[in-house]
Structure formats: C-alpha cells, structure tokens
Design a protein around this motif. Sequence first.
Motif, PDB file in Angstrom:
ATOM      1  N   HIS A  39      -3.073  -3.717  -4.235  1.00 13.23           N
ATOM      2  CA  HIS A  39      -1.791  -3.343  -3.652  1.00 13.23           C
ATOM      3  C   HIS A  39      -0.792  -3.036  -4.763  1.00 13.23           C
ATOM      4  O   HIS A  39      -0.849  -3.619  -5.848  1.00 13.23           O
ATOM      5  CB  HIS A  39      -1.247  -4.451  -2.740  1.00 13.23           C
ATOM      6  CG  HIS A  39      -1.902  -4.477  -1.394  1.00 13.23           C
ATOM      7  ND1 HIS A  39      -1.734  -3.479  -0.464  1.00 13.23           N
ATOM      8  CD2 HIS A  39      -2.716  -5.392  -0.814  1.00 13.23           C
ATOM      9  CE1 HIS A  39      -2.412  -3.768   0.620  1.00 13.23           C
ATOM     10  NE2 HIS A  39      -3.028  -4.933   0.439  1.00 13.23           N
ATOM     11  N   HIS A  97     -11.979   5.747   8.035  1.00 11.50           N
ATOM     12  CA  HIS A  97     -10.658   5.187   8.349  1.00 11.50           C
ATOM     13  C   HIS A  97     -10.164   5.677   9.712  1.00 11.50           C
ATOM     14  O   HIS A  97      -9.066   6.199   9.841  1.00 11.50           O
ATOM     15  CB  HIS A  97      -9.623   5.543   7.284  1.00 11.50           C
ATOM     16  CG  HIS A  97     -10.123   5.352   5.898  1.00 11.50           C
ATOM     17  ND1 HIS A  97     -10.500   4.138   5.415  1.00 11.50           N
ATOM     18  CD2 HIS A  97     -10.314   6.228   4.891  1.00 11.50           C
ATOM     19  CE1 HIS A  97     -10.899   4.263   4.173  1.00 11.50           C
ATOM     20  NE2 HIS A  97     -10.800   5.523   3.832  1.00 11.50           N
ATOM     21  N   HIS A 127      -4.819   4.354   5.303  1.00 10.25           N
ATOM     22  CA  HIS A 127      -3.591   5.114   5.081  1.00 10.25           C
ATOM     23  C   HIS A 127      -3.097   5.629   6.427  1.00 10.25           C
ATOM     24  O   HIS A 127      -3.887   5.953   7.293  1.00 10.25           O
ATOM     25  CB  HIS A 127      -3.845   6.321   4.166  1.00 10.25           C
ATOM     26  CG  HIS A 127      -4.381   5.959   2.833  1.00 10.25           C
ATOM     27  ND1 HIS A 127      -3.576   5.631   1.779  1.00 10.25           N
ATOM     28  CD2 HIS A 127      -5.655   5.872   2.376  1.00 10.25           C
ATOM     29  CE1 HIS A 127      -4.330   5.368   0.726  1.00 10.25           C
ATOM     30  NE2 HIS A 127      -5.592   5.499   1.063  1.00 10.25           N
ATOM     31  N   LYS A 166      -5.390  -2.898   3.408  1.00 11.36           N
ATOM     32  CA  LYS A 166      -6.665  -2.943   2.705  1.00 11.36           C
ATOM     33  C   LYS A 166      -7.589  -3.883   3.470  1.00 11.36           C
ATOM     34  O   LYS A 166      -7.159  -4.919   3.965  1.00 11.36           O
ATOM     35  CB  LYS A 166      -6.482  -3.406   1.262  1.00 11.36           C
ATOM     36  CG  LYS A 166      -5.670  -2.384   0.458  1.00 11.36           C
ATOM     37  CD  LYS A 166      -5.770  -2.595  -1.008  1.00 11.36           C
ATOM     38  CE  LYS A 166      -5.008  -1.536  -1.766  1.00 11.36           C
ATOM     39  NZ  LYS A 166      -5.667  -0.254  -1.824  1.00 11.36           N
ATOM     40  N   THR A 204      -9.199   1.271   2.140  1.00  8.02           N
ATOM     41  CA  THR A 204      -7.741   1.332   2.279  1.00  8.02           C
ATOM     42  C   THR A 204      -7.438   2.192   3.484  1.00  8.02           C
ATOM     43  O   THR A 204      -7.959   3.299   3.606  1.00  8.02           O
ATOM     44  CB  THR A 204      -7.085   1.955   1.027  1.00  8.02           C
ATOM     45  OG1 THR A 204      -7.382   1.147  -0.105  1.00  8.02           O
ATOM     46  CG2 THR A 204      -5.573   2.026   1.204  1.00  8.02           C
ATOM     47  N   ASP A 240       3.555  -1.515   0.232  1.00  5.40           N
ATOM     48  CA  ASP A 240       3.109  -0.232  -0.319  1.00  5.40           C
ATOM     49  C   ASP A 240       2.620   0.741   0.761  1.00  5.40           C
ATOM     50  O   ASP A 240       2.072   1.791   0.450  1.00  5.40           O
ATOM     51  CB  ASP A 240       2.040  -0.425  -1.397  1.00  5.40           C
ATOM     52  CG  ASP A 240       0.728  -1.008  -0.887  1.00  5.40           C
ATOM     53  OD1 ASP A 240       0.529  -1.127   0.344  1.00  5.40           O
ATOM     54  OD2 ASP A 240      -0.118  -1.351  -1.731  1.00  5.40           O
ATOM     55  N   LYS A 241       2.817   0.375   2.029  1.00  9.93           N
ATOM     56  CA  LYS A 241       2.506   1.213   3.192  1.00  9.93           C
ATOM     57  C   LYS A 241       1.024   1.303   3.490  1.00  9.93           C
ATOM     58  O   LYS A 241       0.586   2.147   4.249  1.00  9.93           O
ATOM     59  CB  LYS A 241       3.080   2.632   3.023  1.00  9.93           C
ATOM     60  CG  LYS A 241       4.552   2.674   2.701  1.00  9.93           C
ATOM     61  CD  LYS A 241       5.000   4.062   2.348  1.00  9.93           C
ATOM     62  CE  LYS A 241       6.416   3.990   1.809  1.00  9.93           C
ATOM     63  NZ  LYS A 241       6.805   5.200   1.129  1.00  9.93           N
ATOM     64  N   LYS A 242       0.252   0.403   2.902  1.00 10.95           N
ATOM     65  CA  LYS A 242      -1.196   0.448   3.066  1.00 10.95           C
ATOM     66  C   LYS A 242      -1.734  -0.851   3.644  1.00 10.95           C
ATOM     67  O   LYS A 242      -1.138  -1.914   3.504  1.00 10.95           O
ATOM     68  CB  LYS A 242      -1.868   0.722   1.728  1.00 10.95           C
ATOM     69  CG  LYS A 242      -1.530   2.077   1.145  1.00 10.95           C
ATOM     70  CD  LYS A 242      -2.201   2.265  -0.182  1.00 10.95           C
ATOM     71  CE  LYS A 242      -1.840   3.602  -0.777  1.00 10.95           C
ATOM     72  NZ  LYS A 242      -0.640   3.570  -1.571  1.00 10.95           N
TER      73      LYS A 242
END
Length: 189
Positions: free
Chosen positions: A52, A130, A92, A78, A90, A74-76
């Motif tokens: 991160h 994802h 997104h 994991k 990750t 961090d907008k992610k």
Amino acid sequence: SDQELYEAAVKRYNDEIKLHGAERLASGSDDFTMYLWEAETSKKPLIRLTGHQQLINHINFSPDGRYFASASFDKKIKVWDGRTGEFLATLHGHVGSVYQIVWSADSRLLVSGSKDSTVKVWSMKDLKNHFLFREMNHLSMLDQIDQHSQNYRFFRQLDLKIQNLLLLLQKILKTRLSKCLKLPLQAHT
C-alpha cells in the motif's frame, strides 16, 4: 439452548483449527505496512506485508480463512493469502480512499465502501481479472463537512454511514457479514 449453540460453535472452531492450523491475525498501520501473526504460538509476526502507498484503514479475513483483504487511503484493495500472507491481487476501481471492506458469508464476494461515494462488490472467482460484480452509489456526506476540520467525528459519521449501507447490501445479497475483531498491536513503527 445457548449451551448447545456454544458447544456446536466450539466444535466447528476446533475442526477448522485441525484442518487449517492455528488462527491468523493481520494488523495494518499508518506506516503503510501490515503484519500477519499467529498470536497463539508467537509474539512475533510471521511476515511483514508491504504494497500500500498510504495508510491502511481496514483489514478483514474471509469467513473461510482462505483470504484477507486490506483497504487503504491509496484507493486500492489488496487481497492476500490467509495462511501464508502471499500477495494475490490489487483491486482497482475506487477513485477515493477505501474505508471499509466486508466479505459475503460464503467468501465469494468482497464488498468495499469508499470516500468516492460508492459501494463496490468484487467477485473472488477470478482474482486475475479483478471482476467487479456490482457498483452502487450512495449519498456523499462530504458536502456537510468543513474541509478544515476533518476530525474523528467526521470519520466516525462516515464509518457509520458506510456500515449502514453495507447492512443494506447484506439484505440485498441475503448473506451474513462477518465481524472484525480490532486489537491494538505494538509491532508497527
């Protein structure tokens, strides 16, 4: 009776421990790192996890223990292996900080709530792609906030709003969400 329910829960717990080994605990920090622990057997972390780029807001294990996920400023999101801590993917898609994540009862879906006023539902079926199962918009609380006083009260109100939205989503998916036990640990710098 309550005693029978308790005994059944203890049996399920013991069966899982025999099958998968000792319980794991993951901790996250504002130093952008996480640690995976086996708290029953050691006071030292098993592994230090990085990746991160900003502080970690929330960590949650899937009900089956196969995965855990971390959400960050961090907008992610994991996703990690629940036994080894190995990084898996990750996710997104959020354009704002991710505040909270919860799993469906069958561990097939991960739900994330973000500052970007969305709740996203992710499928764990194929982590390499994802797959975003569904996105839902909710009313932003940011219009009501003084930009210079982003204090605990703001974050608590936002957290409660996201929790309420996730409870609504729970009813939609007809699943039960697992609770997260938050323990203060002193290994982070």
